[in-house]
Design an enzyme around this catalytic site. Structure first.
Site, PDB file in Angstrom:
ATOM      1  N   ASN A 190     -21.131  71.875   8.828  1.00  0.00           N
ATOM      2  CA  ASN A 190     -21.282  70.441   9.113  1.00  0.00           C
ATOM      3  C   ASN A 190     -22.767  70.186   9.370  1.00  0.00           C
ATOM      4  OD1 ASN A 190     -21.309  67.853  10.118  1.00  0.00           O
ATOM      5  ND2 ASN A 190     -20.281  68.364  12.055  1.00  0.00           N
ATOM      6  N   HIS A 246     -14.365  64.043  14.145  1.00  0.00           N
ATOM      7  CA  HIS A 246     -15.303  64.913  14.859  1.00  0.00           C
ATOM      8  C   HIS A 246     -15.573  64.303  16.235  1.00  0.00           C
ATOM      9  CE1 HIS A 246     -18.972  67.003  15.998  1.00  0.00           C
ATOM     10  NE2 HIS A 246     -18.648  67.914  15.098  1.00  0.00           N
ATOM     11  N   GLU A 281     -18.132  63.931  17.908  1.00  0.00           N
ATOM     12  CA  GLU A 281     -19.290  63.020  17.995  1.00  0.00           C
ATOM     13  C   GLU A 281     -18.903  61.625  17.523  1.00  0.00           C
ATOM     14  OE1 GLU A 281     -22.085  65.502  15.902  1.00  0.00           O
ATOM     15  OE2 GLU A 281     -22.107  66.881  17.603  1.00  0.00           O
ATOM     16  N   GLU A 317     -12.332  72.196  18.273  1.00  0.00           N
ATOM     17  CA  GLU A 317     -13.723  72.235  18.712  1.00  0.00           C
ATOM     18  C   GLU A 317     -13.821  71.723  20.148  1.00  0.00           C
ATOM     19  OE1 GLU A 317     -16.588  72.065  15.189  1.00  0.00           O
ATOM     20  OE2 GLU A 317     -16.054  69.998  15.622  1.00  0.00           O
ATOM     21  N   SER A 359     -20.522  76.245  18.530  1.00  0.00           N
ATOM     22  CA  SER A 359     -21.523  77.298  18.742  1.00  0.00           C
ATOM     23  C   SER A 359     -21.183  78.621  18.066  1.00  0.00           C
ATOM     24  CB  SER A 359     -21.781  77.498  20.243  1.00  0.00           C
ATOM     25  OG  SER A 359     -22.361  76.338  20.802  1.00  0.00           O
TER      26      SER A 359
HETATM   27  C1  PEP Z   1     -19.901  70.908  15.035  1.00  0.00           C
HETATM   28  O1  PEP Z   1     -20.690  69.969  15.126  1.00  0.00           O
HETATM   29  O2  PEP Z   1     -18.816  70.730  14.460  1.00  0.00           O
HETATM   30  C2  PEP Z   1     -20.280  72.178  15.615  1.00  0.00           C
HETATM   31  C3  PEP Z   1     -19.369  73.085  15.744  1.00  0.00           C
HETATM   32  O3  PEP Z   1     -21.598  72.325  15.976  1.00  0.00           O
HETATM   33  P1  PEP Z   1     -22.295  73.676  16.508  1.00  0.00           P
HETATM   34  O4  PEP Z   1     -21.840  74.794  15.611  1.00  0.00           O
HETATM   35  O5  PEP Z   1     -23.744  73.403  16.400  1.00  0.00           O
HETATM   36  O6  PEP Z   1     -21.814  73.878  17.897  1.00  0.00           O
END
Ligand code: PEP
Length: 252
Positions: free
Chosen positions: A10, A93, A95, A164, A209
């Site tokens: 992503n 997502h 965000e 997530e 992460s």
């Molecule tokens: C994401 O935005 O879906 C995500 C998992 O970001 P990161 O891997 O940077 O934590």
């Protein structure tokens, strides 16, 4: 259930045409790991160029509108994404849920629009840190699944769930392996309840992460069928290390 792991990058609001060379490098790497399904979700502006440039890796988008067309200034529909060469779209997502106020109902409508346009959809769910601390993580996540997952004939065959934890995204923090395992098992049980027999076909990705160092351990957890990767998907070096981890023990 497909056992082919799905590793999805992503790119969020990162990337101009200058980054296509990085995408091509990811694509060349993906071709070396045919046992792994690799996808990249760039910003809308790169979907067409990336779809034309990549062969082994698939291209998706990070969001879509629930309607196919109309007076929705600034939005992009799933049908437009399919026309641009996308094969999948991410919906819900965290965000977007947090910054754009997307409710479960909105996410579900977007997911159903994606399926109607012939795309696959990755529906994201995850608890905040406060919800986990309050012991509500599984209740929150299973509630999001009940409210966000698309319904309809063969929906389960074209849906992927990404778990997530909001507090793990972009923070360098990851849940314990036990917590990842418990949540993925809870998600599988909810998928069975929602989709019946079809629920077994739904892949469940872990996101938050994921990096070259922790990928192998996370991907080895029961019911973890791949990863949704943010920051570490922006360079071929970092992303391909995760793809390699997903391919299992390597001879390289
Ligand atoms: C994401 O935005 O879906 C995500 C998992 O970001 P990161 O891997 O940077 O934590």
């Amino acid at each position: 259930m497909s056992t082919q792991p799905f590793i999805v990058g992503n790119w969020k609001m990162n990337g101009t045409r200058a980054m296509l060379s990085e995408a091509r490098a990811i694509d060349r790497g993906a071709a070396r790991y045919p046992a792994v399904r690799v996808g990249i979700a760039p910003p809308f502006t790169l979907v067409t160029a990336m779809a034309e440039a990549l062969q082994a890796a698939q291209v998706g988008a990070q969001d879509c509108h629930a309607e196919a067309s109309g007076a929705y200034t600034g939005d992009v529909s799933a049908a437009m994404l399919a026309d641009a060469g996308a094969q999948f779209v991410i919906a819900g997502h965290s965000e977007r849920r947090a910054m754009h106020g997307e409710s479960d109902a909105v996410v579900k409508a977007k997911a159903e629009a994606a399926l109607a346009a012939g795309l696959e959809v990755i529906v994201c769910v995850g608890e905040t840190e406060a919800e986990r601390d309050a012991g509500k993580a599984e209740k929150v996540v299973t509630g999001q699944l009940a409210g966000s997952l698309p319904q309809g004939e063969d929906a389960a065959a074209r849906v992927t769930v990404a778990y997530e934890p909001v507090w793990a995204i972009g923070t360098g923090r990851v849940p314990s392996i036990e917590d990842v395992s418990a949540m993925h098992c809870a998600i599988r049980a909810k998928l069975d309840a929602i989709y019946g027999e079809g629920g077994a076909a739904v892949r469940i990705l872990y996101g938050g992460s994921v990096n070259a160092k922790n990928a192998a351990e996370l991907l080895a957890v029961d019911e973890v069928g791949g990863a949704l990767v943010g920051g570490a998907s922006l360079t071929a070096e970092n992303f391909l290390a995760i793809v390699m981890a997903a391919s299992g023990p390597s001879t390289e």
